[in-house]
Design a protein around this motif. Structure first.
Motif, PDB file in Angstrom:
ATOM      1  N   UNK A 118      78.563  22.106  69.449  1.00  8.90           N
ATOM      2  CA  UNK A 118      78.208  21.415  68.214  1.00  8.90           C
ATOM      3  C   UNK A 118      78.904  22.113  67.046  1.00  8.90           C
ATOM      4  N   UNK A 119      79.292  21.323  66.049  1.00  7.45           N
ATOM      5  CA  UNK A 119      79.956  21.853  64.862  1.00  7.45           C
ATOM      6  C   UNK A 119      79.345  21.183  63.644  1.00  7.45           C
ATOM      7  N   UNK A 120      78.770  22.003  62.768  1.00  7.56           N
ATOM      8  CA  UNK A 120      78.180  21.497  61.526  1.00  7.56           C
ATOM      9  C   UNK A 120      79.010  22.044  60.372  1.00  7.56           C
ATOM     10  N   UNK A 121      79.740  21.146  59.700  1.00  6.83           N
ATOM     11  CA  UNK A 121      80.583  21.535  58.574  1.00  6.83           C
ATOM     12  C   UNK A 121      80.048  20.881  57.309  1.00  6.83           C
ATOM     13  N   UNK A 122      79.853  21.705  56.288  1.00  3.36           N
ATOM     14  CA  UNK A 122      79.418  21.208  54.989  1.00  3.36           C
ATOM     15  C   UNK A 122      80.428  21.648  53.935  1.00  3.36           C
ATOM     16  N   UNK A 123      81.201  20.707  53.376  1.00  2.26           N
ATOM     17  CA  UNK A 123      82.286  21.082  52.465  1.00  2.26           C
ATOM     18  C   UNK A 123      81.845  21.802  51.203  1.00  2.26           C
ATOM     19  N   UNK A 124      80.597  21.622  50.773  1.00  2.29           N
ATOM     20  CA  UNK A 124      80.164  22.236  49.516  1.00  2.29           C
ATOM     21  C   UNK A 124      79.484  23.575  49.646  1.00  2.29           C
ATOM     22  N   UNK A 125      79.314  24.101  50.863  1.00  2.06           N
ATOM     23  CA  UNK A 125      78.556  25.330  51.055  1.00  2.06           C
ATOM     24  C   UNK A 125      79.448  26.565  51.122  1.00  2.06           C
ATOM     25  N   UNK A 126      78.880  27.688  50.660  1.00  2.00           N
ATOM     26  CA  UNK A 126      79.564  28.972  50.703  1.00  2.00           C
ATOM     27  C   UNK A 126      79.197  29.720  51.984  1.00  2.00           C
ATOM     28  N   UNK A 127      79.518  30.998  52.029  1.00  2.49           N
ATOM     29  CA  UNK A 127      79.349  31.817  53.229  1.00  2.49           C
ATOM     30  C   UNK A 127      77.870  32.001  53.581  1.00  2.49           C
ATOM     31  N   UNK A 128      77.519  31.744  54.828  1.00  2.00           N
ATOM     32  CA  UNK A 128      76.162  31.930  55.364  1.00  2.00           C
ATOM     33  C   UNK A 128      75.124  31.331  54.413  1.00  2.00           C
ATOM     34  N   UNK A 129      75.290  30.055  54.074  1.00  3.53           N
ATOM     35  CA  UNK A 129      74.427  29.430  53.079  1.00  3.53           C
ATOM     36  C   UNK A 129      73.607  28.268  53.622  1.00  3.53           C
ATOM     37  N   UNK A 130      73.777  27.920  54.897  1.00  8.01           N
ATOM     38  CA  UNK A 130      73.066  26.754  55.428  1.00  8.01           C
ATOM     39  C   UNK A 130      71.555  26.929  55.362  1.00  8.01           C
ATOM     40  N   UNK A 131      71.079  28.130  55.689  1.00  4.89           N
ATOM     41  CA  UNK A 131      69.630  28.354  55.745  1.00  4.89           C
ATOM     42  C   UNK A 131      68.977  28.282  54.371  1.00  4.89           C
ATOM     43  N   UNK A 132      69.687  28.682  53.330  1.00  6.33           N
ATOM     44  CA  UNK A 132      69.099  28.672  51.983  1.00  6.33           C
ATOM     45  C   UNK A 132      69.363  27.365  51.238  1.00  6.33           C
ATOM     46  N   UNK A 133      70.508  26.743  51.478  1.00  7.99           N
ATOM     47  CA  UNK A 133      70.854  25.524  50.747  1.00  7.99           C
ATOM     48  C   UNK A 133      70.341  24.256  51.428  1.00  7.99           C
ATOM     49  N   UNK A 134      70.233  24.281  52.734  1.00  2.00           N
ATOM     50  CA  UNK A 134      69.768  23.112  53.499  1.00  2.00           C
ATOM     51  C   UNK A 134      68.699  23.554  54.498  1.00  2.00           C
TER      52      UNK A 134
END
Length: 283
Positions: free
Chosen positions: A248-264
């Motif tokens: 699986x590959x989850x790419x978010x163009x607007x996110x910075x480094x190691x930010x998935x857990x805090x931003x989404x």
């Protein structure tokens, strides 16, 4: 020219060394999030004492949580709380030259694999853990190490890599700028050269693209943000292309480094927990 070489040598030494007096104190513990836990220690095969935390499993499955470059185990506290709510145990692993563990030299996996093996052996000694239901989640360099260790250990059933780099050579230009403030040219190749000499490593061999395909048919999940300024954004796609199924590959163009857990956070929880539930069981 001499000045450039000397600056590169100095920065290389800074990048691969992490003495205790330069490490930040822990900012929290599992208790801050209401989690039961034990302070635990292991010793690597070459004699390095390593510290960690163990949050007990409720469903027999456990996830090893590996911090990133020059970071600490408290980096993954929120992920641990999230996993515990869904029944998983969490082993906060540290590697040499980080946190309160022994060592000062960072080798990007060349010797850290001994550390993760010591932690894996710790899990095998816990009767409440099903040895067929062990996974790994790692941030940044921790994700890179998780891919490498999963390729080496067929007993690891699933790996989540959050903002990993694919190889030293793939990321050196952007990472040198991020961690030293120096331009990639002419410093990046010189810094790599000196780091190789000092750490006794070959940067060409520090390449997760060579390992990730061997993980199949065990699953990998890669998360990469398009605004990452610490590692090469291309790393995520390169790793995904090199991986076998399932992946699986989850790419978010607007996110910075190691930010998935805090931003989404809600989607992060749904997708990461769902991944581990699918491949480790539980829930």
């Amino acid at each position: 020219g001499v000045a450039v070489v000397l600056v590169a040598r100095s920065r290389a030494a800074e990048l691969i060394s992490h003495p205790r007096d330069q490490r930040q104190p822990l900012e929290g513990s599992p208790a801050d999030l209401g989690l039961p836990y034990d302070d635990v220690e292991v010793v690597s095969a070459d004699g390095f004492r390593l510290v960690g935390w163990y949050v007990p499993t409720q469903n027999g499955a456990v996830v090893m949580a590996q911090h990133g470059y020059k970071s600490d185990r408290d980096e993954l506290l929120e992920e641990a709380e999230m996993l515990y709510r869904h029944g998983f145990g969490v082993l906060f692993t540290t590697v040499r030259a980080h946190d309160a563990s022994d060592g000062e030299l960072i080798t990007f996996g060349a010797h850290e694999m001994k550390d993760l093996e010591a932690w894996y052996q710790f899990l095998l000694g816990r009767p409440e853990i099903d040895p067929q239901r062990i996974g790994i989640i790692g941030n940044s360099m921790g994700g890179f190490l998780g891919i490498q260790y999963t390729a080496l250990n067929p007993a690891i059933r699933a790996v989540v890599a959050h903002s990993p780099f694919s190889s030293i050579d793939d990321t050196v230009a952007i990472s040198v700028k991020a961690f030293t403030g120096l331009p990639a040219f002419p410093f990046a190749p010189l810094i790599v050269f000196w780091a190789e000499q000092m750490a006794g490593i070959d940067s060409a061999e520090i390449d997760a693209k060579q390992w990730i395909g061997t993980i199949s048919p065990r699953p990998v999940f890669i998360l990469m943000g398009g605004q990452d300024q610490s590692v090469s954004v291309a790393s995520g796609e390169l790793l995904y292309e090199a991986a076998g199924e399932p992946k699986e590959f989850w790419f978010e163009p607007g996110l910075e480094h190691v930010a998935f857990d805090t931003e989404l956070p809600e989607e992060f929880e749904a997708r990461v927990v769902g991944f581990f539930e699918a491949y480790l069981g539980g829930g």
